[in-house]
Enzyme design. Structure first.
Site, PDB file in Angstrom:
ATOM      1  N   TYR A  32       0.821  -1.208   0.000  1.00 54.69           N
ATOM      2  CA  TYR A  32       0.000   0.000   0.000  1.00 54.69           C
ATOM      3  C   TYR A  32       0.849   1.250   0.000  1.00 54.69           C
ATOM      4  O   TYR A  32       2.076   1.182   0.161  1.00 54.69           O
ATOM      5  CB  TYR A  32      -0.955  -0.004   1.206  1.00 54.69           C
ATOM      6  CG  TYR A  32      -0.304   0.358   2.524  1.00 54.69           C
ATOM      7  CD1 TYR A  32       0.516  -0.542   3.210  1.00 54.69           C
ATOM      8  CD2 TYR A  32      -0.494   1.619   3.092  1.00 54.69           C
ATOM      9  CE1 TYR A  32       1.106  -0.202   4.418  1.00 54.69           C
ATOM     10  CE2 TYR A  32       0.102   1.965   4.305  1.00 54.69           C
ATOM     11  CZ  TYR A  32       0.893   1.056   4.957  1.00 54.69           C
ATOM     12  OH  TYR A  32       1.485   1.392   6.153  1.00 54.69           O
ATOM     13  N   LYS A 144       6.392  -1.657   1.915  1.00 53.10           N
ATOM     14  CA  LYS A 144       5.196  -1.107   2.577  1.00 53.10           C
ATOM     15  C   LYS A 144       4.075  -2.141   2.435  1.00 53.10           C
ATOM     16  O   LYS A 144       3.163  -2.007   1.613  1.00 53.10           O
ATOM     17  CB  LYS A 144       4.834   0.252   1.965  1.00 53.10           C
ATOM     18  CG  LYS A 144       4.108   1.162   2.937  1.00 53.10           C
ATOM     19  CD  LYS A 144       4.204   2.605   2.531  1.00 53.10           C
ATOM     20  CE  LYS A 144       3.254   3.509   3.287  1.00 53.10           C
ATOM     21  NZ  LYS A 144       3.377   3.528   4.725  1.00 53.10           N
ATOM     22  N   GLU A 177      12.152   3.081  14.148  1.00 51.77           N
ATOM     23  CA  GLU A 177      11.275   4.172  13.689  1.00 51.77           C
ATOM     24  C   GLU A 177      10.005   4.153  14.519  1.00 51.77           C
ATOM     25  O   GLU A 177       9.870   3.348  15.444  1.00 51.77           O
ATOM     26  CB  GLU A 177      10.960   4.000  12.194  1.00 51.77           C
ATOM     27  CG  GLU A 177      10.280   2.685  11.854  1.00 51.77           C
ATOM     28  CD  GLU A 177      10.116   2.446  10.359  1.00 51.77           C
ATOM     29  OE1 GLU A 177      10.024   3.420   9.595  1.00 51.77           O
ATOM     30  OE2 GLU A 177      10.076   1.263   9.966  1.00 51.77           O
ATOM     31  N   LEU A 201      11.187   1.669   6.977  1.00 53.15           N
ATOM     32  CA  LEU A 201      10.571   2.062   5.712  1.00 53.15           C
ATOM     33  C   LEU A 201      11.359   3.239   5.137  1.00 53.15           C
ATOM     34  O   LEU A 201      11.688   4.164   5.878  1.00 53.15           O
ATOM     35  CB  LEU A 201       9.117   2.499   5.968  1.00 53.15           C
ATOM     36  CG  LEU A 201       8.350   2.901   4.714  1.00 53.15           C
ATOM     37  CD1 LEU A 201       7.934   1.662   3.924  1.00 53.15           C
ATOM     38  CD2 LEU A 201       7.122   3.731   5.062  1.00 53.15           C
TER      39      LEU A 201
HETATM   40  N1  PDD Z   1       2.826   5.322   7.406  1.00 54.86           N
HETATM   41  N2  PDD Z   1       7.521   4.297   9.011  1.00 54.86           N
HETATM   42  C1  PDD Z   1       6.390   3.552   9.036  1.00 54.86           C
HETATM   43  C2  PDD Z   1       6.424   2.221   9.697  1.00 54.86           C
HETATM   44  C3  PDD Z   1       5.223   4.037   8.427  1.00 54.86           C
HETATM   45  O1  PDD Z   1       4.102   3.296   8.436  1.00 54.86           O
HETATM   46  C4  PDD Z   1       5.230   5.327   7.826  1.00 54.86           C
HETATM   47  C5  PDD Z   1       4.031   5.912   7.153  1.00 54.86           C
HETATM   48  C6  PDD Z   1       6.420   6.068   7.865  1.00 54.86           C
HETATM   49  C7  PDD Z   1       6.519   7.406   7.210  1.00 54.86           C
HETATM   50  O2  PDD Z   1       6.602   7.258   5.821  1.00 54.86           O
HETATM   51  P1  PDD Z   1       6.173   8.416   4.818  1.00 54.86           P
HETATM   52  O3  PDD Z   1       6.974   9.591   5.152  1.00 54.86           O
HETATM   53  O4  PDD Z   1       6.507   7.890   3.470  1.00 54.86           O
HETATM   54  O5  PDD Z   1       4.707   8.645   5.040  1.00 54.86           O
HETATM   55  C8  PDD Z   1       7.547   5.508   8.448  1.00 54.86           C
HETATM   56  C9  PDD Z   1       1.647   5.654   6.650  1.00 54.86           C
HETATM   57  C10 PDD Z   1       1.297   7.099   6.648  1.00 54.86           C
HETATM   58  C11 PDD Z   1       0.508   4.757   7.114  1.00 54.86           C
HETATM   59  O6  PDD Z   1       0.763   3.576   7.267  1.00 54.86           O
HETATM   60  O7  PDD Z   1      -0.621   5.221   7.274  1.00 54.86           O
END
Ligand code: PDD
Length: 277
Positions: A32, A144, A177, A201
């Site tokens: 996703y 992801k 993270e 990620l």
């Molecule tokens: N999550 N790390 C994890 C485990 C995440 O699920 C996310 C983002 C991030 C930040 O990534 P980015 O900057 O690309 O949004 C880091 C999304 C928003 C979610 O699962 O809803």
């Protein structure tokens, strides 16, 4: 004939919508993305599409036309007519019998939602509290994937403690993270965050935060932190698509600085906003 039961209702399985046999539901067998718009403009669309393509390839879901995904995103975004929108989209391997080995003729299932992005003004101005939780995830957190049960458990532990995010700590005692965000510390003139090799990620907001950090005069160190180092940092913040930069003012109960968003965090937040204009 196969029988299915949904809640208390029995029916022939073949009468069911194939979505009930989605491998995403059985196995989390899919990937996703979450992206957003600022004031009517999609932000970092190509970066999200590139990461989506990488996730698809990593789990061997083939036959997805990224150009078609791009046009579906644009079409849905226009139809929704929401200036500050959050766009969620996923692709699963397809619908079929519950077999770990996937069949040859599966057709990927696409699903997308557009909704109003939540208001994070208060979090951004006051800062948030976070708490640590063991990182129980698998070894491919660069993908992801739809498998988010460890993240769900971590986030709920944090919520029970009155915290807004869980900060994951791996078996070596290092912070990877957030449960759904990248994690940063400011220590002196250094902006520190875990390296991409730390099983995290490749967050898109993380990249922009690093750029913003350099622009405001910080030196960037991609080196993992321990919880002790984080608790003793001058400033902490999270980076995530839906909220961009969120100051962290409490870490496992310890106040960070004077328990207010830090000066560099505020500068990075402002710098980040200039990228979205
Ligand atoms: N999550 N790390 C994890 C485990 C995440 O699920 C996310 C983002 C991030 C930040 O990534 P980015 O900057 O690309 O949004 C880091 C999304 C928003 C979610 O699962 O809803």
């Amino acid at each position: 004939m196969q029988i299915a039961m949904i809640q208390d209702r029995i029916m022939p399985a073949e009468d069911l919508d194939p979505v009930y046999f989605d491998r995403g539901m059985f196995f989390g067998d899919g990937v996703y993305e979450v992206m957003r718009s600022y004031d009517g403009r999609l932000f970092a669309l190509e970066e999200h599409l590139r990461r989506f393509a990488r996730s698809l390839a990593a789990v061997e879901i083939s036959g997805v036309d990224i150009g078609e995904i791009r046009s579906r995103i644009r079409r849905a975004f226009e139809a929704a007519d929401i200036a500050n929108a959050k766009i969620y989209f996923q692709i699963t391997r397809g619908s079929g019998p519950r077999d770990r080995v996937w069949g040859a003729n599966l057709k990927p299932n696409f699903f997308l939602t557009v909704s109003e992005v939540g208001d994070s003004t208060e979090e951004k101005t006051k800062g948030i509290a976070v708490s640590t939780f063991p990182d129980w995830r698998w070894k491919r957190c660069d993908i992801k994937s739809l498998n988010l049960l460890p993240n769900v458990l971590a986030s709920n532990d944090a919520a029970r403690k009155g915290c807004s995010e869980a900060i994951l700590v791996d078996q070596a005692g290092l912070i990877t993270e957030g449960s759904g965000s990248a994690f940063f510390a400011v220590r002196g003139q250094v902006l520190q965050t875990a390296p991409l090799t730390a099983n995290i990620l490749p967050s898109i907001t993380r990249e922009f935060a690093i750029k913003a950090g350099r622009n405001v005069g910080l030196e960037v160190h991609e080196e993992s932190l321990t919880p002790g180092q984080a608790a003793g940092a001058d400033e902490l913040f999270l980076a995530v698509t839906t909220k961009d930069i969120v100051p962290v003012v409490k870490f496992d109960g310890t106040a960070i600085g004077d328990a207010k968003p830090g000066q560099y965090t505020n500068l990075i937040m402002r710098e980040f906003r200039s990228f979205t204009a």
